[in-house]
Design a protein around this motif. Sequence first.
Motif, PDB file in Angstrom:
ATOM      1  N   LYS A 107       0.842  -1.216   0.000  1.00  0.00           N
ATOM      2  CA  LYS A 107       0.000   0.000   0.000  1.00  0.00           C
ATOM      3  C   LYS A 107       0.871   1.257   0.000  1.00  0.00           C
ATOM      4  N   LEU A 108       2.030   1.123  -0.611  1.00  0.00           N
ATOM      5  CA  LEU A 108       3.004   2.209  -0.666  1.00  0.00           C
ATOM      6  C   LEU A 108       3.162   2.662  -2.119  1.00  0.00           C
ATOM      7  N   VAL A 119       0.732  -4.540  13.302  1.00  0.00           N
ATOM      8  CA  VAL A 119       1.628  -3.420  12.995  1.00  0.00           C
ATOM      9  C   VAL A 119       1.184  -2.171  13.757  1.00  0.00           C
ATOM     10  N   ARG A 120       2.123  -1.492  14.394  1.00  0.00           N
ATOM     11  CA  ARG A 120       1.839  -0.163  14.949  1.00  0.00           C
ATOM     12  C   ARG A 120       2.007   0.806  13.780  1.00  0.00           C
ATOM     13  N   THR A 121       0.900   1.145  13.142  1.00  0.00           N
ATOM     14  CA  THR A 121       0.966   1.934  11.905  1.00  0.00           C
ATOM     15  C   THR A 121       1.373   3.372  12.209  1.00  0.00           C
ATOM     16  N   PRO A 122       2.098   4.016  11.286  1.00  0.00           N
ATOM     17  CA  PRO A 122       2.567   5.382  11.545  1.00  0.00           C
ATOM     18  C   PRO A 122       1.474   6.425  11.366  1.00  0.00           C
ATOM     19  N   VAL A 123       1.706   7.596  11.949  1.00  0.00           N
ATOM     20  CA  VAL A 123       0.877   8.778  11.681  1.00  0.00           C
ATOM     21  C   VAL A 123       1.628   9.631  10.661  1.00  0.00           C
ATOM     22  N   LEU A 124       0.989   9.907   9.528  1.00  0.00           N
ATOM     23  CA  LEU A 124       1.620  10.664   8.453  1.00  0.00           C
ATOM     24  C   LEU A 124       1.110  12.098   8.435  1.00  0.00           C
ATOM     25  N   ALA A 125       1.952  12.992   7.953  1.00  0.00           N
ATOM     26  CA  ALA A 125       1.562  14.394   7.801  1.00  0.00           C
ATOM     27  C   ALA A 125       2.290  14.963   6.597  1.00  0.00           C
ATOM     28  N   SER A 126       1.739  16.014   6.011  1.00  0.00           N
ATOM     29  CA  SER A 126       2.349  16.634   4.839  1.00  0.00           C
ATOM     30  C   SER A 126       2.013  18.113   4.820  1.00  0.00           C
ATOM     31  N   PRO A 127       3.032  18.974   4.757  1.00  0.00           N
ATOM     32  CA  PRO A 127       2.761  20.416   4.678  1.00  0.00           C
ATOM     33  C   PRO A 127       1.885  20.765   3.470  1.00  0.00           C
ATOM     34  N   MET A 128       2.046  20.030   2.359  1.00  0.00           N
ATOM     35  CA  MET A 128       1.233  20.305   1.178  1.00  0.00           C
ATOM     36  C   MET A 128      -0.233  19.926   1.413  1.00  0.00           C
ATOM     37  N   LEU A 129      -0.440  18.808   2.087  1.00  0.00           N
ATOM     38  CA  LEU A 129      -1.801  18.415   2.446  1.00  0.00           C
ATOM     39  C   LEU A 129      -2.421  19.449   3.384  1.00  0.00           C
ATOM     40  N   ASP A 130      -1.644  19.889   4.349  1.00  0.00           N
ATOM     41  CA  ASP A 130      -2.135  20.918   5.284  1.00  0.00           C
ATOM     42  C   ASP A 130      -2.564  22.170   4.522  1.00  0.00           C
ATOM     43  N   ALA A 131      -1.759  22.585   3.540  1.00  0.00           N
ATOM     44  CA  ALA A 131      -2.084  23.790   2.779  1.00  0.00           C
ATOM     45  C   ALA A 131      -3.391  23.592   2.001  1.00  0.00           C
ATOM     46  N   ALA A 132      -3.570  22.406   1.428  1.00  0.00           N
ATOM     47  CA  ALA A 132      -4.790  22.136   0.663  1.00  0.00           C
ATOM     48  C   ALA A 132      -6.010  22.093   1.571  1.00  0.00           C
ATOM     49  N   ALA A 133      -5.826  21.589   2.792  1.00  0.00           N
ATOM     50  CA  ALA A 133      -6.953  21.417   3.708  1.00  0.00           C
ATOM     51  C   ALA A 133      -7.223  22.665   4.545  1.00  0.00           C
ATOM     52  N   CYS A 137      -5.786  23.310   7.315  1.00  0.00           N
ATOM     53  CA  CYS A 137      -5.646  22.957   8.736  1.00  0.00           C
ATOM     54  C   CYS A 137      -4.497  21.967   8.860  1.00  0.00           C
ATOM     55  N   ARG A 138      -4.075  21.659  10.085  1.00  0.00           N
ATOM     56  CA  ARG A 138      -3.015  20.660  10.269  1.00  0.00           C
ATOM     57  C   ARG A 138      -3.639  19.269  10.348  1.00  0.00           C
ATOM     58  N   VAL A 139      -3.231  18.393   9.458  1.00  0.00           N
ATOM     59  CA  VAL A 139      -3.857  17.079   9.342  1.00  0.00           C
ATOM     60  C   VAL A 139      -2.875  15.979   9.755  1.00  0.00           C
ATOM     61  N   PHE A 140      -3.335  15.087  10.625  1.00  0.00           N
ATOM     62  CA  PHE A 140      -2.549  13.937  11.055  1.00  0.00           C
ATOM     63  C   PHE A 140      -3.303  12.674  10.660  1.00  0.00           C
ATOM     64  N   VAL A 141      -2.641  11.844   9.851  1.00  0.00           N
ATOM     65  CA  VAL A 141      -3.323  10.703   9.241  1.00  0.00           C
ATOM     66  C   VAL A 141      -2.803   9.394   9.825  1.00  0.00           C
ATOM     67  N   LYS A 142      -3.653   8.656  10.503  1.00  0.00           N
ATOM     68  CA  LYS A 142      -3.296   7.312  10.976  1.00  0.00           C
ATOM     69  C   LYS A 142      -3.390   6.374   9.777  1.00  0.00           C
ATOM     70  N   ALA A 143      -2.238   5.812   9.375  1.00  0.00           N
ATOM     71  CA  ALA A 143      -2.116   5.140   8.069  1.00  0.00           C
ATOM     72  C   ALA A 143      -2.341   3.645   8.162  1.00  0.00           C
ATOM     73  N   GLU A 144      -3.619   3.265   8.308  1.00  0.00           N
ATOM     74  CA  GLU A 144      -3.948   1.860   8.527  1.00  0.00           C
ATOM     75  C   GLU A 144      -3.864   0.966   7.276  1.00  0.00           C
ATOM     76  N   PRO A 145      -3.761   1.532   6.060  1.00  0.00           N
ATOM     77  CA  PRO A 145      -3.444   0.643   4.942  1.00  0.00           C
ATOM     78  C   PRO A 145      -2.126  -0.107   5.150  1.00  0.00           C
ATOM     79  N   LEU A 146      -1.248   0.429   6.005  1.00  0.00           N
ATOM     80  CA  LEU A 146       0.035  -0.232   6.257  1.00  0.00           C
ATOM     81  C   LEU A 146      -0.100  -1.365   7.282  1.00  0.00           C
ATOM     82  N   GLN A 147      -1.326  -1.587   7.774  1.00  0.00           N
ATOM     83  CA  GLN A 147      -1.589  -2.711   8.686  1.00  0.00           C
ATOM     84  C   GLN A 147      -1.534  -4.026   7.900  1.00  0.00           C
ATOM     85  N   LEU A 148      -1.188  -5.111   8.586  1.00  0.00           N
ATOM     86  CA  LEU A 148      -1.273  -6.455   8.016  1.00  0.00           C
ATOM     87  C   LEU A 148      -2.680  -6.653   7.436  1.00  0.00           C
ATOM     88  N   THR A 149      -2.783  -7.182   6.243  1.00  0.00           N
ATOM     89  CA  THR A 149      -4.025  -7.367   5.463  1.00  0.00           C
ATOM     90  C   THR A 149      -4.577  -6.045   4.912  1.00  0.00           C
TER      91      THR A 149
END
Lengths: 327, 327
Positions: free
Chosen positions: A280-281, B23-37, B39-51
Amino acid sequence: MENCTLGMEDIRQAADRLGGSIVRTPVLASPMLDAAAGCRVFVKAEPLQLTGSFKIRGAMNKMLTLGAERLRRGVITYSAGNHGQGVAAGARLLGCPAVIVLPDTAPAIKVENCRWWGAEIVFYSPDTQDRETVTVAIARERGMTFIPPFDDIDVMAGQGTLGLELVEQLAKRNVVPDVVLVNCSGGGLASGVITAIKHAFAHTQCYVVEPTGFEKMGRSLRSGRPEHNPTVPKTLMDAISGPVVGALPLRTLLTHDVRGISVTDDEALQAVAHAFRWLKLVVEPGGAAGLAAVLARKVALDGKRVALVCSGGNVDPAVYARALTHS
Amino acid sequence: MENCTLGMEDIRQAADRLGGSIVRTPVLASPMLDAAAGCRVFVKAEPLQLTGSFKIRGAMNKMLTLGAERLRRGVITYSAGNHGQGVAAGARLLGCPAVIVLPDTAPAIKVENCRWWGAEIVFYSPDTQDRETVTVAIARERGMTFIPPFDDIDVMAGQGTLGLELVEQLAKRNVVPDVVLVNCSGGGLASGVITAIKHAFAHTQCYVVEPTGFEKMGRSLRSGRPEHNPTVPKTLMDAISGPVVGALPLRTLLTHDVRGISVTDDEALQAVAHAFRWLKLVVEPGGAAGLAAVLARKVALDGKRVALVCSGGNVDPAVYARALTHS
């Protein structure tokens, strides 16, 4: 000659300098990917880095060695790709001016990305001007420091922080890798990562992976001197298709018994699709070269523990869609 | 009535049970995403979980409460989607038999995925048979335990471990979220995550996000009782388009001042494309509902700190290619 190969201390200092300003990217794994590859695969997921590739590590480490006065005058480089974005983003984070020198034919999206980070774009005409000459002239006039893409110990050390993280992340899983593969063009990433890996795991066999037809580092490792690509063929792996290897990265790699292998565009596209399905990367073709080498079984890896770097994810949506629907 | 709403202690016990097996999935962030939104966005990235989705958290926590004898006899469920894969993978990790009951019309890829993990597939004919009846009959005959997709405290607690991780990851960045958004269908994920969030951050406003036309949880939160979707319209957000909400998730959510909002398929596809470009994360349309709500400005978030869950990444390549090339 002082400091002519990269050392572990350079990398540790880079990690201290960069601190929390970059992302500690995760190591991903998938039982399904392992089954397809016939070995245990650990993927350092650098598309999740700020700017979507590892390049900010080296660029920003270099900037952090400059001192306040040089930093105030700013930095300059001439890449529209991942290195240019790394320099632009690093300058933004450090609050210093940045100039990116681009051909007036550069794709709008690359120009936009560099501008987004606040960099000034200076265009040149590739038909009548030489980019190095343009860059040096601006650097002299404004007192700016050139940030080289790979042939520089501080840049190599910055890229090496990826290797240091990978070593720590593998150790935490009690994994000693039998094999490590790193995508390679100029050699900044490969020399940095392999220095860190070989320091921790002396018996790990390391490979650099290049596009077929662009095996300049593979040839350089055999001849012992910097070789270049005699022609400039086309490849979808644009991130690792530059014309030359760096003298300093080569010198460092020559101390570590590194071997060169190569992958085709089709193999890279299939690896992009596999990373989509199992990890998923989002990975760009050049960033997937190491994964492609594993999946295409370019070396015997059955049952081994294999670590590799997916080095970037800045890929055109149309190219990505093609990878998903045609492989 | 014992244990009729989910508590923090249930989630903590689930985290202890699951330990390092997910998997302890990471929290992702992006200054470009923040600019588009905006606001400051923090994304819990569960696609990186097993299955590729959060579902293994709840399924596996449930299995771990069964005890050795019931586990030995195995588990059964009737989802071909993310829950089915979560049950199949959890059973494989725990070494117990699993049956997945599927319509004989199920897509080959979903059948393959469940089989890959070692589950036995039992087909039924949706024209003449009822899936619950088929499932209950097999469960009785073989002494297998049914693993419910959401209406179960242990399943909800397992999904809540995602919220517990998110709380810890936000606290490490010194972020107290103003708003949290969670994708919602039956309510297992939403009730688990919001319980953990509200325990740590009492003043955070929480939203559940549903596909437009499928706002069963939004309506249930207003009426105070489980509502269902009167018709079954079509949506690309298949992961969150089930017909009913769970009574236990609803009861839990009613204690937390949660509001419901909805997004269209087009908004979800655009969010999928934004996650591709800025996060380099593969997200399925239903997994991108919360991100879509932020980007489409469904609520006023200007300048706020916003955490959301990208809940899964199991998306058909053709649908994904369409999201990239048409938005």
